[in-house]
Design an enzyme around this catalytic site. Sequence first.
Site, PDB file in Angstrom:
ATOM      1  N   GLY A 134     -80.565 -63.558  23.114  1.00 40.72           N
ATOM      2  CA  GLY A 134     -80.888 -64.942  22.751  1.00 40.72           C
ATOM      3  C   GLY A 134     -79.676 -65.657  22.193  1.00 40.72           C
ATOM      4  N   VAL A 181     -78.998 -70.107  16.763  1.00 41.24           N
ATOM      5  CA  VAL A 181     -78.536 -69.040  15.855  1.00 41.24           C
ATOM      6  C   VAL A 181     -77.675 -68.020  16.612  1.00 41.24           C
ATOM      7  CG1 VAL A 181     -79.249 -67.215  14.269  1.00 41.24           C
ATOM      8  CG2 VAL A 181     -80.607 -69.298  14.422  1.00 41.24           C
ATOM      9  N   LYS A 237     -97.446 -73.277   5.125  1.00 42.35           N
ATOM     10  CA  LYS A 237     -97.078 -73.655   6.495  1.00 42.35           C
ATOM     11  C   LYS A 237     -98.058 -74.716   6.967  1.00 42.35           C
ATOM     12  CE  LYS A 237     -94.131 -72.200   9.739  1.00 42.35           C
ATOM     13  NZ  LYS A 237     -92.769 -71.687   9.543  1.00 42.35           N
TER      14      LYS A 237
HETATM   15  P1  NAD Z   1     -83.455 -71.330  20.052  1.00 40.11           P
HETATM   16  O1  NAD Z   1     -84.711 -71.802  20.689  1.00 40.11           O
HETATM   17  O2  NAD Z   1     -82.330 -72.289  19.835  1.00 40.11           O
HETATM   18  O3  NAD Z   1     -82.850 -70.095  20.897  1.00 40.11           O
HETATM   19  C1  NAD Z   1     -83.618 -69.082  21.447  1.00 40.11           C
HETATM   20  C2  NAD Z   1     -82.873 -68.573  22.682  1.00 40.11           C
HETATM   21  O4  NAD Z   1     -83.556 -67.434  23.200  1.00 40.11           O
HETATM   22  C3  NAD Z   1     -82.802 -69.601  23.798  1.00 40.11           C
HETATM   23  O5  NAD Z   1     -81.457 -69.747  24.234  1.00 40.11           O
HETATM   24  C4  NAD Z   1     -83.693 -69.003  24.889  1.00 40.11           C
HETATM   25  O6  NAD Z   1     -83.255 -69.337  26.212  1.00 40.11           O
HETATM   26  C5  NAD Z   1     -83.531 -67.518  24.607  1.00 40.11           C
HETATM   27  N1  NAD Z   1     -84.563 -66.690  25.193  1.00 40.11           N
HETATM   28  C6  NAD Z   1     -85.893 -66.956  25.314  1.00 40.11           C
HETATM   29  N2  NAD Z   1     -86.518 -65.933  25.939  1.00 40.11           N
HETATM   30  C7  NAD Z   1     -85.564 -65.002  26.187  1.00 40.11           C
HETATM   31  C8  NAD Z   1     -85.595 -63.718  26.804  1.00 40.11           C
HETATM   32  N3  NAD Z   1     -86.707 -63.197  27.292  1.00 40.11           N
HETATM   33  N4  NAD Z   1     -84.420 -63.027  26.889  1.00 40.11           N
HETATM   34  C9  NAD Z   1     -83.265 -63.561  26.420  1.00 40.11           C
HETATM   35  N5  NAD Z   1     -83.197 -64.771  25.829  1.00 40.11           N
HETATM   36  C10 NAD Z   1     -84.330 -65.476  25.721  1.00 40.11           C
HETATM   37  O7  NAD Z   1     -83.902 -70.646  18.689  1.00 40.11           O
HETATM   38  P2  NAD Z   1     -83.029 -70.343  17.391  1.00 40.11           P
HETATM   39  O8  NAD Z   1     -83.180 -71.463  16.446  1.00 40.11           O
HETATM   40  O9  NAD Z   1     -81.672 -69.887  17.804  1.00 40.11           O
HETATM   41  O10 NAD Z   1     -83.852 -69.122  16.759  1.00 40.11           O
HETATM   42  C11 NAD Z   1     -83.794 -67.836  17.331  1.00 40.11           C
HETATM   43  C12 NAD Z   1     -84.819 -66.943  16.640  1.00 40.11           C
HETATM   44  O11 NAD Z   1     -84.522 -66.879  15.242  1.00 40.11           O
HETATM   45  C13 NAD Z   1     -86.266 -67.423  16.740  1.00 40.11           C
HETATM   46  O12 NAD Z   1     -87.115 -66.303  16.755  1.00 40.11           O
HETATM   47  C14 NAD Z   1     -86.464 -68.173  15.418  1.00 40.11           C
HETATM   48  O13 NAD Z   1     -87.829 -68.202  15.040  1.00 40.11           O
HETATM   49  C15 NAD Z   1     -85.647 -67.309  14.483  1.00 40.11           C
HETATM   50  N6  NAD Z   1     -85.162 -68.022  13.291  1.00 40.11           N
HETATM   51  C16 NAD Z   1     -84.385 -69.147  13.439  1.00 40.11           C
HETATM   52  C17 NAD Z   1     -83.924 -69.803  12.304  1.00 40.11           C
HETATM   53  C18 NAD Z   1     -83.053 -71.031  12.413  1.00 40.11           C
HETATM   54  O14 NAD Z   1     -82.450 -71.430  11.398  1.00 40.11           O
HETATM   55  N7  NAD Z   1     -82.921 -71.629  13.579  1.00 40.11           N
HETATM   56  C19 NAD Z   1     -84.250 -69.301  11.022  1.00 40.11           C
HETATM   57  C20 NAD Z   1     -85.009 -68.140  10.912  1.00 40.11           C
HETATM   58  C21 NAD Z   1     -85.468 -67.513  12.062  1.00 40.11           C
END
Ligand code: NAD
Length: 366
Positions: free
Chosen positions: A179, A183, A85
């Site tokens: 959330g 994803v 990382k």
């Molecule tokens: P993103 O930033 O697009 O979405 C996160 C969402 O969570 C946002 O809409 C935000 O408003 C919401 N949120 C934040 N605080 C909140 C709360 N207290 N209550 C409800 N909603 C809340 O992120 P993402 O890319 O969709 O990823 C989501 C999670 O999955 C993260 O933890 C990320 O690390 C993990 N992840 C993502 C990927 C990927 O391919 N994008 C891969 C592996 C893991």
Amino acid sequence: MQLQQSFMFELMERDDFEEVVFFQDARTGLKAIVAIHDTTLGPALGGTRIWSYKNEVDALRDVLRLAKAMTLKSAAAGLNFGGGKAVIIGDPKKIKNEVLLRSYGRFIQSLGGRFITGEDVGTTVGDIRIIKTETDYVSGVKLDPSPFTAYGVYHGIKACLEYVFGDDCLDGVHVAVQGLGKVGSELVRLLIESGAKVTVTDIDEERVKACLEMGAEYVEPSRIYSVECDVFSPCALGGVINDSTIKRLRCRIVAGAANNQLESEKHGDMLANLGILYAPDYIINAGGLITVAHEYQCTNQYKEVDTEMLLKEIEQIGSRLKEIFRISENILDSSGRQVSTHKAAEIWAMERIEKLGGMKKMFIPQ
Ligand code: NAD
């Protein structure tokens, strides 16, 4: 804050890190740390995070923690990549510009391919494209990994349903999704298309609105934990399974995309004691990583990504989870209790590294 040399090596030795590299470029303000945890299975793969850490020690601790998690994640996903990382210290809104990113790209090139990077918190696909002008060792610039992560979580949820209820059919199953970002919103779409009842929450009204239009129902963010449902799917933040939320859960399964869902390992045991099946986060959310790894391999072989084959590989997340659940049934801890699914995932990943690491010692005449 000053780092003592013994402290540095102590941190590296504790989790057997291979290499930690510090880069600085005063002209651009770049301060970056790359941690390469383990390359037994192949070059270290992991995103570049840009974050305004309180101090350098926090940045170092974070990059080490994240790099080690990548080793387990790659190994468990069946990939021939190791774990690494990178963090760039600073507020992405203030420090990020083309010169800094290209300077960073040159440093990544100097590692000769031991570390391959992509997007993470504070970086976008656009940033990775800029970094790519200076280095061959990036991936995740052609395919957006998020829908593939959602697809893997969807198949992971089906595997959990089969394990708990003996049937993976989603029709009428109630899933609560926390959330609705890149994803979560795609996951909601897949679940509704399969006939599931979906309750959603987010702090962003626009994102909620889009899911309500798909047919989901809404609860306030603070009420998501106590929704009576079959599956609670954390897709927002880490640490959401903790002492205060765990007693409010009214579900049989926790299965979502968020990284580091358990605040600590003991919360994995607590879920098991409550009879709630936990799908280890780095197993169920590996769809994006599998995509990035495929893209890198295809680019190197001047081939287009075969999306059909990629989706088939991501579907394997379901059978991988079931295998991990069986390991957790069969291995007992020192007090004679079944190990948590979280621990079982670690055992499974480490076993793969040890087996293949042993094979690498074999002499092959050149
Ligand atoms: P993103 O930033 O697009 O979405 C996160 C969402 O969570 C946002 O809409 C935000 O408003 C919401 N949120 C934040 N605080 C909140 C709360 N207290 N209550 C409800 N909603 C809340 O992120 P993402 O890319 O969709 O990823 C989501 C999670 O999955 C993260 O933890 C990320 O690390 C993990 N992840 C993502 C990927 C990927 O391919 N994008 C891969 C592996 C893991």
